[in-house]
Design a protein around this motif. Structure first.
Motif, PDB file in Angstrom:
ATOM      1  N   SER A 116     -35.158   8.850 -35.949  1.00 46.30           N
ATOM      2  CA  SER A 116     -34.708  10.081 -35.285  1.00 46.30           C
ATOM      3  C   SER A 116     -35.752  10.521 -34.255  1.00 46.30           C
ATOM      4  O   SER A 116     -36.908  10.087 -34.299  1.00 46.30           O
ATOM      5  CB  SER A 116     -34.561  11.227 -36.297  1.00 46.30           C
ATOM      6  N   THR A 117     -35.320  11.398 -33.365  1.00 42.00           N
ATOM      7  CA  THR A 117     -36.285  11.909 -32.382  1.00 42.00           C
ATOM      8  C   THR A 117     -36.616  13.373 -32.665  1.00 42.00           C
ATOM      9  O   THR A 117     -35.825  14.107 -33.257  1.00 42.00           O
ATOM     10  CB  THR A 117     -35.760  11.790 -30.933  1.00 42.00           C
ATOM     11  N   ILE A 118     -37.808  13.755 -32.233  1.00 40.38           N
ATOM     12  CA  ILE A 118     -38.259  15.151 -32.349  1.00 40.38           C
ATOM     13  C   ILE A 118     -38.721  15.591 -30.964  1.00 40.38           C
ATOM     14  O   ILE A 118     -39.448  14.844 -30.284  1.00 40.38           O
ATOM     15  CB  ILE A 118     -39.452  15.271 -33.324  1.00 40.38           C
ATOM     16  N   ASP A 119     -38.309  16.782 -30.562  1.00 36.38           N
ATOM     17  CA  ASP A 119     -38.714  17.312 -29.258  1.00 36.38           C
ATOM     18  C   ASP A 119     -40.089  17.956 -29.376  1.00 36.38           C
ATOM     19  O   ASP A 119     -40.298  18.848 -30.202  1.00 36.38           O
ATOM     20  CB  ASP A 119     -37.711  18.371 -28.782  1.00 36.38           C
ATOM     21  N   ILE A 120     -40.981  17.505 -28.540  1.00 33.26           N
ATOM     22  CA  ILE A 120     -42.377  17.977 -28.603  1.00 33.26           C
ATOM     23  C   ILE A 120     -42.850  18.401 -27.220  1.00 33.26           C
ATOM     24  O   ILE A 120     -42.500  17.780 -26.220  1.00 33.26           O
ATOM     25  CB  ILE A 120     -43.300  16.834 -29.086  1.00 33.26           C
ATOM     26  N   ARG A 121     -43.652  19.433 -27.195  1.00 33.12           N
ATOM     27  CA  ARG A 121     -44.341  19.764 -25.945  1.00 33.12           C
ATOM     28  C   ARG A 121     -45.760  20.202 -26.265  1.00 33.12           C
ATOM     29  O   ARG A 121     -46.103  20.521 -27.391  1.00 33.12           O
ATOM     30  CB  ARG A 121     -43.598  20.843 -25.162  1.00 33.12           C
ATOM     31  N   GLY A 122     -46.561  20.240 -25.226  1.00 33.32           N
ATOM     32  CA  GLY A 122     -47.959  20.625 -25.401  1.00 33.32           C
ATOM     33  C   GLY A 122     -48.817  19.732 -24.516  1.00 33.32           C
ATOM     34  O   GLY A 122     -48.315  19.156 -23.574  1.00 33.32           O
ATOM     35  N   PRO A 123     -50.063  19.594 -24.788  1.00 33.80           N
ATOM     36  CA  PRO A 123     -50.777  20.134 -25.938  1.00 33.80           C
ATOM     37  C   PRO A 123     -51.286  21.556 -25.694  1.00 33.80           C
ATOM     38  O   PRO A 123     -51.293  22.024 -24.555  1.00 33.80           O
ATOM     39  CB  PRO A 123     -51.972  19.186 -26.050  1.00 33.80           C
TER      40      PRO A 123
ATOM     41  N   GLY B 207     -48.263  11.883 -21.150  1.00 34.73           N
ATOM     42  CA  GLY B 207     -46.829  11.914 -20.910  1.00 34.73           C
ATOM     43  C   GLY B 207     -46.216  13.182 -21.453  1.00 34.73           C
ATOM     44  O   GLY B 207     -45.083  13.507 -21.121  1.00 34.73           O
ATOM     45  N   LEU B 208     -46.934  13.896 -22.282  1.00 31.04           N
ATOM     46  CA  LEU B 208     -46.402  15.155 -22.791  1.00 31.04           C
ATOM     47  C   LEU B 208     -46.494  16.217 -21.710  1.00 31.04           C
ATOM     48  O   LEU B 208     -47.368  16.168 -20.845  1.00 31.04           O
ATOM     49  CB  LEU B 208     -47.216  15.613 -24.000  1.00 31.04           C
ATOM     50  N   HIS B 209     -45.595  17.155 -21.790  1.00 27.36           N
ATOM     51  CA  HIS B 209     -45.591  18.243 -20.818  1.00 27.36           C
ATOM     52  C   HIS B 209     -45.847  19.551 -21.537  1.00 27.36           C
ATOM     53  O   HIS B 209     -45.366  19.759 -22.642  1.00 27.36           O
ATOM     54  CB  HIS B 209     -44.241  18.285 -20.094  1.00 27.36           C
ATOM     55  N   GLU B 210     -46.605  20.386 -20.850  1.00 27.84           N
ATOM     56  CA  GLU B 210     -46.984  21.682 -21.433  1.00 27.84           C
ATOM     57  C   GLU B 210     -45.764  22.574 -21.700  1.00 27.84           C
ATOM     58  O   GLU B 210     -45.771  23.388 -22.609  1.00 27.84           O
ATOM     59  CB  GLU B 210     -47.924  22.293 -20.401  1.00 27.84           C
ATOM     60  N   ARG B 211     -44.716  22.394 -20.898  1.00 23.63           N
ATOM     61  CA  ARG B 211     -43.582  23.308 -21.054  1.00 23.63           C
ATOM     62  C   ARG B 211     -42.256  22.600 -21.314  1.00 23.63           C
ATOM     63  O   ARG B 211     -41.328  23.209 -21.812  1.00 23.63           O
ATOM     64  CB  ARG B 211     -43.448  24.180 -19.795  1.00 23.63           C
ATOM     65  N   ILE B 212     -42.161  21.359 -20.935  1.00 19.99           N
ATOM     66  CA  ILE B 212     -40.902  20.639 -21.136  1.00 19.99           C
ATOM     67  C   ILE B 212     -41.009  19.787 -22.400  1.00 19.99           C
ATOM     68  O   ILE B 212     -42.012  19.113 -22.616  1.00 19.99           O
ATOM     69  CB  ILE B 212     -40.626  19.695 -19.942  1.00 19.99           C
ATOM     70  N   PHE B 213     -39.978  19.839 -23.200  1.00 19.07           N
ATOM     71  CA  PHE B 213     -39.997  19.045 -24.436  1.00 19.07           C
ATOM     72  C   PHE B 213     -39.719  17.572 -24.142  1.00 19.07           C
ATOM     73  O   PHE B 213     -38.874  17.245 -23.313  1.00 19.07           O
ATOM     74  CB  PHE B 213     -38.954  19.580 -25.417  1.00 19.07           C
TER      75      PHE B 213
ATOM     76  N   PRO C 273     -40.212   5.009 -24.728  1.00 15.65           N
ATOM     77  CA  PRO C 273     -40.692   3.728 -24.186  1.00 15.65           C
ATOM     78  C   PRO C 273     -41.270   3.860 -22.785  1.00 15.65           C
ATOM     79  O   PRO C 273     -42.251   3.198 -22.442  1.00 15.65           O
ATOM     80  CB  PRO C 273     -39.440   2.860 -24.168  1.00 15.65           C
ATOM     81  N   SER C 274     -40.707   4.768 -21.975  1.00 11.21           N
ATOM     82  CA  SER C 274     -41.210   4.909 -20.602  1.00 11.21           C
ATOM     83  C   SER C 274     -42.681   5.310 -20.590  1.00 11.21           C
ATOM     84  O   SER C 274     -43.378   5.094 -19.610  1.00 11.21           O
ATOM     85  CB  SER C 274     -40.404   5.970 -19.867  1.00 11.21           C
ATOM     86  N   GLN C 275     -43.146   5.906 -21.676  1.00  9.12           N
ATOM     87  CA  GLN C 275     -44.540   6.352 -21.688  1.00  9.12           C
ATOM     88  C   GLN C 275     -45.445   5.412 -22.456  1.00  9.12           C
ATOM     89  O   GLN C 275     -46.633   5.671 -22.600  1.00  9.12           O
ATOM     90  CB  GLN C 275     -44.622   7.749 -22.296  1.00  9.12           C
ATOM     91  N   THR C 276     -44.897   4.348 -22.979  1.00 11.10           N
ATOM     92  CA  THR C 276     -45.767   3.429 -23.718  1.00 11.10           C
ATOM     93  C   THR C 276     -46.171   2.236 -22.865  1.00 11.10           C
ATOM     94  O   THR C 276     -46.971   1.429 -23.263  1.00 11.10           O
ATOM     95  CB  THR C 276     -45.092   2.891 -24.995  1.00 11.10           C
ATOM     96  N   SER C 277     -45.602   2.144 -21.650  1.00 14.17           N
ATOM     97  CA  SER C 277     -46.055   1.064 -20.780  1.00 14.17           C
ATOM     98  C   SER C 277     -47.227   1.566 -19.971  1.00 14.17           C
ATOM     99  O   SER C 277     -47.052   2.329 -19.030  1.00 14.17           O
ATOM    100  CB  SER C 277     -44.925   0.596 -19.856  1.00 14.17           C
ATOM    101  N   PRO C 278     -48.429   1.199 -20.369  1.00 12.55           N
ATOM    102  CA  PRO C 278     -49.618   1.758 -19.745  1.00 12.55           C
ATOM    103  C   PRO C 278     -49.771   1.322 -18.297  1.00 12.55           C
ATOM    104  O   PRO C 278     -49.415   0.210 -17.944  1.00 12.55           O
ATOM    105  CB  PRO C 278     -50.760   1.218 -20.598  1.00 12.55           C
ATOM    106  N   THR C 279     -50.306   2.259 -17.522  1.00 13.92           N
ATOM    107  CA  THR C 279     -50.578   1.910 -16.136  1.00 13.92           C
ATOM    108  C   THR C 279     -52.062   1.629 -15.943  1.00 13.92           C
ATOM    109  O   THR C 279     -52.491   1.222 -14.908  1.00 13.92           O
ATOM    110  CB  THR C 279     -50.164   3.063 -15.207  1.00 13.92           C
TER     111      THR C 279
END
Ligand SMILES: Cc1cc2nc3c(=O)[nH]c(=O)nc-3n(C[C@H](O)[C@H](O)[C@H](O)COP(=O)(O)OP(=O)(O)OC[C@H]3O[C@@H](n4cnc5c(N)ncnc54)[C@H](O)[C@@H]3O)c2cc1C
Length: 442
Positions: free
Chosen positions: A249-256, A142-148, A172-178
């Motif tokens: 709190s939230t932290i903006d992350i991108r990568g990996p 769910g992480l994006h290389e360029r978008i936080f 939460p949108s990324q914790t519901s596994p498909t």
């Protein structure tokens, strides 16, 4: 704009290597430019790309990947792409993260004031933003290389007065596994590598790299949750910002970003870790020995990882065995410490217990006058090489610049590219003692 700062030393004991306070390798004077003058980079693209790559040192460093810079104060995420590789005999290619969908950096604005062109530019901006968010398929994490992506802090475990383990959960949108695979660990494909993620300080728009700790096999975690050991740097923009955030709190992350792909045929690793360099050391254990459950990574029963972990203060590794006056003594015995072990030391002890003789950790504390020395490295190398076995042998080094430089020589910049540079420092001085060992500077 901040003025020059005086390095903050916490204690007077001399370390054998210069105590650069962080693993950020750009000249401090350039930091202000990075933060406040980034838009100027458009004026001379070539020079700026080079400069951008240099400034990127504290933000990220890659093995064969790329640097993507976003600067979101403009409607369009401005992306600079600077490739720099670490090509030495030591560093093997890591997974490439190039993408054909990478948008080109915006050209210098030859602006006109007509409404038409403004409208066109805004439309292009929207299109580019759309492309960034939709055309490059996100990794399964769910992480994006360029978008936080905003991750939520679910716990903060203090390790010392300056270091904390943060646990972060994905939206939460990324914790519901498909699929079952996703529910297990969406980062599973990355654990055979040394990898990091980029955190953003939203007000100042500055970003820094942090290295995820492998998941604890003993504690069930939310799929996609990540842990980080983060040291608050005196006057550091991002680490201080992070240290002030509370649970929820939230932290903006991108990568990996993959720093280094551990070769599959590795037989022995000696890892010299300085401070938070223990995070990539733990990743190396995970990469070489697997998760202890799935059998992943654990191809050979005699693969070893020996970690030599240096800290400035005992509080960074409380509960660690007390330093002894000579290397052989601490290697052969485990003097006990009276203080309760920090969660990190407990984790390391857990690995030593799970992989007896295969994972070993030695602790060094600057303030107590114990340093990783020639003898310590040689003994680790020799004890790893006792058995005749096939496979590659790696000496890996991670920590502040001064630490890496002292033990294996500095990384170097050549033609806008960051490379491993020649072997130097203490390890070079060991000569034949480390014959057959490859060196990886992280
Ligand atoms: C691949 C990679 C992985 C990393 N993983 C981790 C990790 O897992 N955990 C971790 O804690 N860190 C990690 N780091 C280091 C991290 O990215 C940051 O460099 C670190 O947190 C400091 O960032 P900062 O913004 O807080 O400090 P900065 O703002 O970059 O400041 C760093 C230091 O320089 C001083 N300084 C700032 N401006 C000036 C100036 N103008 N003149 C003189 N001195 C100045 C500050 O006082 C501070 O002591 C990693 C780095 C890399 C490259």
């Amino acid at each position: 704009m901040q003025g020059p700062r005086v390095a903050h030393w916490e204690f007077p004991a001399p370390a054998p290597y210069p105590r650069t306070s962080v693993k950020s390798r750009h000249p401090p004077a350039l930091r202000a430019d990075f933060k406040f003058n980034l838009p100027l980079l458009h004026q001379d693209e070539k020079a700026s790309m080079h400069r951008c790559a240099r400034l990127a040192r504290s933000t990220r460093r890659v093995c064969r990947g790329d640097v993507g810079y976003t600067h979101n104060t403009t409607p369009v995420a401005v992306i600079f792409r600077c490739c720099f590789s670490t090509t030495t005999r030591a560093a093997e290619p890591s997974s490439e993260s190039t993408s054909s969908t990478q948008p080109t950096p915006p050209k210098s604005s030859k602006s006109t004031s007509t409404l038409f062109l403004t409208t066109l530019a805004l439309a292009a901006a929207g299109a580019t933003t759309y492309q960034l968010s939709s055309s490059s398929s996100p990794p399964s994490s769910g992480l994006h290389e360029r978008i936080f992506t905003p991750y939520t802090i679910t716990s903060k475990t203090p390790i010392s007065p300056t270091s904390t383990i943060f646990t972060l959960s994905p939206p939460p949108s990324q914790t519901s596994p498909t699929s079952d695979t996703q529910s297990a660990d969406p980062f599973a494909p990355l654990w055979p590598t040394i990898w990091s993620l980029t955190f953003r300080q939203p007000q100042l728009q500055v970003a820094r790299s942090y290295t995820p700790l492998p998941p604890l096999s003993t504690t069930p975690t939310t799929p996609g949750a990540l842990r980080f050991l983060i040291r608050r740097e005196h006057g550091g923009e991002v680490s201080t910002y992070l240290s002030r955030l509370s649970v929820g709190s939230t932290i903006d992350i991108r990568g990996p970003v993959v720093e280094y792909a551990i070769p599959p045929d590795v037989s022995d690793v000696v890892f010299l870790a300085g401070g938070t360099g223990i995070a990539p050391a733990l990743q190396a254990v995970r990469a070489v020995l697997g998760d202890g459950v799935s059998g992943e990574g654990d191809k050979s029963t005699n693969t070893t990882v020996k970690i030599l972990w240096a800290n400035r203060q005992r509080s960074e590794c409380s509960g660690a065995p007390l330093p002894a006056p000579s290397w052989w003594r601490i290697w052969d015995t485990t003097p006990t410490s009276t203080e309760p072990p920090s969660p990190l030391v407990e984790e390391l002890r857990g690995l030593e217990a799970r992989y007896p003789g295969r994972v070993e950790v030695k602790y060094f504390i600057d303030a107590e006058g114990s340093f990783i020395d020639r003898r310590g490295i040689l003994d680790a190398v020799k004890s790893a090489g006792k058995e005749e076995k096939e496979g590659r042998k790696l000496i890996m080094v991670a920590g502040p610049d001064g630490f890496v430089k002292h033990y294996v020589g500095p990384r170097v910049w050549e033609g806008g590219e960051e490379k491993q540079g020649p072997l130097g420092g203490v390890v070079k001085g060991l000569g034949l003692g480390v014959k057959g060992w490859e060196v990886v500077k992280l």
